[in-house]
Design a protein around this motif. Structure first.
Motif, PDB file in Angstrom:
ATOM      1  N   SER A  92      61.603  45.014  35.037  1.00 57.10           N
ATOM      2  CA  SER A  92      61.248  43.566  35.450  1.00 57.10           C
ATOM      3  C   SER A  92      59.916  43.686  36.112  1.00 57.10           C
ATOM      4  N   TRP A  93      59.197  42.828  35.926  1.00 63.59           N
ATOM      5  CA  TRP A  93      57.487  42.877  36.575  1.00 63.59           C
ATOM      6  C   TRP A  93      57.563  42.435  37.882  1.00 63.59           C
ATOM      7  N   LEU A  94      58.148  41.475  38.408  1.00 62.84           N
ATOM      8  CA  LEU A  94      58.271  41.067  39.786  1.00 62.84           C
ATOM      9  C   LEU A  94      59.749  40.418  40.083  1.00 62.84           C
ATOM     10  N   THR A  95      59.866  40.467  41.568  1.00 63.94           N
ATOM     11  CA  THR A  95      61.066  39.736  42.080  1.00 63.94           C
ATOM     12  C   THR A  95      60.372  39.056  43.433  1.00 63.94           C
ATOM     13  N   LYS A  96      61.366  38.454  43.970  1.00 65.06           N
ATOM     14  CA  LYS A  96      60.955  37.684  45.100  1.00 65.06           C
ATOM     15  C   LYS A  96      60.740  38.599  46.424  1.00 65.06           C
ATOM     16  N   GLU A  97      61.022  39.878  46.244  1.00 66.00           N
ATOM     17  CA  GLU A  97      60.724  40.980  47.257  1.00 66.00           C
ATOM     18  C   GLU A  97      59.206  41.513  47.202  1.00 66.00           C
ATOM     19  N   ASN A  98      58.403  41.330  48.163  1.00 63.88           N
ATOM     20  CA  ASN A  98      57.263  42.025  48.504  1.00 63.88           C
ATOM     21  C   ASN A  98      56.162  41.545  47.186  1.00 63.88           C
ATOM     22  N   THR A  99      56.284  40.285  46.810  1.00 64.59           N
ATOM     23  CA  THR A  99      55.548  39.950  45.626  1.00 64.59           C
ATOM     24  C   THR A  99      54.130  39.938  45.766  1.00 64.59           C
ATOM     25  N   VAL A 100      53.711  39.890  46.862  1.00 64.02           N
ATOM     26  CA  VAL A 100      52.099  39.622  47.005  1.00 64.02           C
ATOM     27  C   VAL A 100      51.616  41.226  46.610  1.00 64.02           C
ATOM     28  N   VAL A 101      52.302  42.094  47.026  1.00 65.59           N
ATOM     29  CA  VAL A 101      51.710  43.693  47.052  1.00 65.59           C
ATOM     30  C   VAL A 101      52.285  44.125  45.696  1.00 65.59           C
ATOM     31  N   GLU A 102      53.381  43.696  45.005  1.00 63.01           N
ATOM     32  CA  GLU A 102      53.787  44.293  43.827  1.00 63.01           C
ATOM     33  C   GLU A 102      52.893  43.624  42.658  1.00 63.01           C
ATOM     34  N   THR A 103      52.344  42.130  43.027  1.00 64.07           N
ATOM     35  CA  THR A 103      51.337  41.688  41.919  1.00 64.07           C
ATOM     36  C   THR A 103      49.882  42.346  41.926  1.00 64.07           C
ATOM     37  N   LYS A 104      49.675  42.763  43.131  1.00 65.51           N
ATOM     38  CA  LYS A 104      48.247  43.573  43.062  1.00 65.51           C
ATOM     39  C   LYS A 104      48.378  44.999  42.448  1.00 65.51           C
ATOM     40  N   ASN A 105      49.742  45.650  42.660  1.00 65.93           N
ATOM     41  CA  ASN A 105      49.861  46.931  41.768  1.00 65.93           C
ATOM     42  C   ASN A 105      49.795  46.583  40.268  1.00 65.93           C
ATOM     43  N   ILE A 106      50.319  45.367  39.944  1.00 67.08           N
ATOM     44  CA  ILE A 106      50.319  45.194  38.376  1.00 67.08           C
ATOM     45  C   ILE A 106      48.906  44.921  37.840  1.00 67.08           C
ATOM     46  N   TYR A 107      48.070  44.160  38.723  1.00 59.53           N
ATOM     47  CA  TYR A 107      46.621  44.054  38.481  1.00 59.53           C
ATOM     48  C   TYR A 107      46.110  45.149  38.238  1.00 59.53           C
ATOM     49  N   ALA A 108      46.255  46.179  39.250  1.00 58.94           N
ATOM     50  CA  ALA A 108      45.662  47.477  39.282  1.00 58.94           C
ATOM     51  C   ALA A 108      45.948  48.222  37.991  1.00 58.94           C
ATOM     52  N   TYR A 109      47.397  48.195  37.704  1.00 59.06           N
ATOM     53  CA  TYR A 109      47.814  48.762  36.468  1.00 59.06           C
ATOM     54  C   TYR A 109      47.157  48.218  35.177  1.00 59.06           C
ATOM     55  N   PHE A 110      47.188  46.999  35.075  1.00 59.59           N
ATOM     56  CA  PHE A 110      46.451  46.322  33.889  1.00 59.59           C
ATOM     57  C   PHE A 110      45.075  46.667  33.713  1.00 59.59           C
ATOM     58  N   ASP A 111      44.356  46.708  34.955  1.00 57.69           N
ATOM     59  CA  ASP A 111      43.173  47.326  34.699  1.00 57.69           C
ATOM     60  C   ASP A 111      42.699  48.717  34.005  1.00 57.69           C
ATOM     61  N   ALA A 112      44.007  49.604  34.725  1.00 57.27           N
ATOM     62  CA  ALA A 112      43.932  50.854  34.231  1.00 57.27           C
ATOM     63  C   ALA A 112      44.324  50.988  32.485  1.00 57.27           C
ATOM     64  N   VAL A 113      45.248  50.252  32.131  1.00 61.31           N
ATOM     65  CA  VAL A 113      45.296  50.204  30.778  1.00 61.31           C
ATOM     66  C   VAL A 113      44.286  49.878  29.882  1.00 61.31           C
ATOM     67  N   LEU A 114      43.621  48.677  30.367  1.00 63.42           N
ATOM     68  CA  LEU A 114      42.382  48.221  29.352  1.00 63.42           C
ATOM     69  C   LEU A 114      41.224  49.045  29.553  1.00 63.42           C
ATOM     70  N   LYS A 115      41.100  49.867  30.532  1.00 65.04           N
ATOM     71  CA  LYS A 115      40.181  50.842  30.790  1.00 65.04           C
ATOM     72  C   LYS A 115      40.539  51.830  29.899  1.00 65.04           C
ATOM     73  N   ALA A 116      41.783  52.429  29.806  1.00 67.20           N
ATOM     74  CA  ALA A 116      42.135  53.513  28.900  1.00 67.20           C
ATOM     75  C   ALA A 116      41.912  53.257  27.496  1.00 67.20           C
ATOM     76  N   GLU A 117      41.943  52.032  27.226  1.00 65.03           N
ATOM     77  CA  GLU A 117      41.974  51.625  25.551  1.00 65.03           C
ATOM     78  C   GLU A 117      40.356  51.357  25.424  1.00 65.03           C
ATOM     79  N   HIS A 118      39.836  50.651  26.097  1.00 62.30           N
ATOM     80  CA  HIS A 118      38.357  50.655  25.854  1.00 62.30           C
ATOM     81  C   HIS A 118      37.968  50.061  24.427  1.00 62.30           C
ATOM     82  N   PHE A 119      38.661  48.927  24.137  1.00 67.23           N
ATOM     83  CA  PHE A 119      38.339  48.556  22.536  1.00 67.23           C
ATOM     84  C   PHE A 119      37.188  47.820  22.813  1.00 67.23           C
TER      85      PHE A 119
END
Length: 213
Positions: free
Chosen positions: A78-105
């Motif tokens: 699961s991506w998110l729940t109603k628990e600690n949503t703001v922090v978890e959303t920021k974690n997802i942003y950072a993770y997406f950033d890392a994935v796109l940086k690693a792929e560097h298309f």
């Protein structure tokens, strides 16, 4: 009892899946966000009928995993729940950033951002936050976050197309909800939105995916 909830930062690792190879022949790079209960290595299979030389699929993996039944056999995420949503959303942003940086298309390819079910909300919020340019945005059978506004997507190129896909027999969407989500999509994206209903339930529509490129 006097409990206190505290917060820390630490380094974490997470996987993601790809399908096909990124080469000079690649025309389209797909960034596809799965729905609740999926794992990325299975979700990429929905894109296996696309031309493998021209299409490269990147499927990020939701961090929160769980057993889907009492026999503890099948694992979903699961991506998110109603628990600690703001922090978890920021974690997802950072993770997406890392994935796109690693792929560097290369910028010369067409980037297609695809969200299915729960993946719709995280993909749309990520675009609104980062202003990532894409040639196509696909909203498949998921809810559009209420806080998003047309200004969040005004940065998109005029050529960027947006597709709204849903099943007319989706068990999570009654007629009122379909009308609500359609109006939200039209308000956010205006004339560029293409509504693509299909006869079916809450499933990934592979036939429609194959027509998008």
């Amino acid at each position: 009892m006097n409990s206190t909830e505290k917060e820390i930062s630490y380094v974490s690792k997470n996987s993601y899946s790809t399908l096909n190879r990124l080469t000079e022949k690649t025309k389209n790079v797909w960034f596809v966000c799965h729905g609740m209960g999926y794992l990325s290595r299975y979700f990429v299979k929905y894109f296996s009928q696309l031309n493998p030389e021209e299409n490269y699929i990147i499927a990020p993996q939701a961090q929160s995993k769980y057993y889907q039944s009492k026999n503890f056999k099948h694992v979903g995420a699961s991506w998110l729940t109603k628990e600690n949503t703001v922090v978890e959303t920021k974690n997802i942003y950072a993770y997406f950033d890392a994935v796109l940086k690693a792929e560097h298309f290369p910028e010369s390819v067409n980037l297609i951002v695809f969200g299915y079910s729960q993946g719709v909300s995280v993909s749309l919020r990520y675009l609104a936050k980062t202003k990532l340019q894409c040639q196509q945005l696909v909203i498949h059978s998921g809810g559009i976050p209420k806080e998003l506004t047309p200004d969040d997507f005004s940065y998109l190129n005029k050529e960027t197309s947006v597709r709204l896909i849903y099943g007319t027999e989706d068990e999570y969407l009654n007629s009122g909800r379909i009308e609500e989500e359609t109006k939200k999509a039209e308000a956010l994206f205006g004339k560029r939105i293409d509504i693509m209903p299909f006869k079916g339930k809450h499933v990934v529509n592979v036939e429609l995916i194959n027509t998008l490129v």
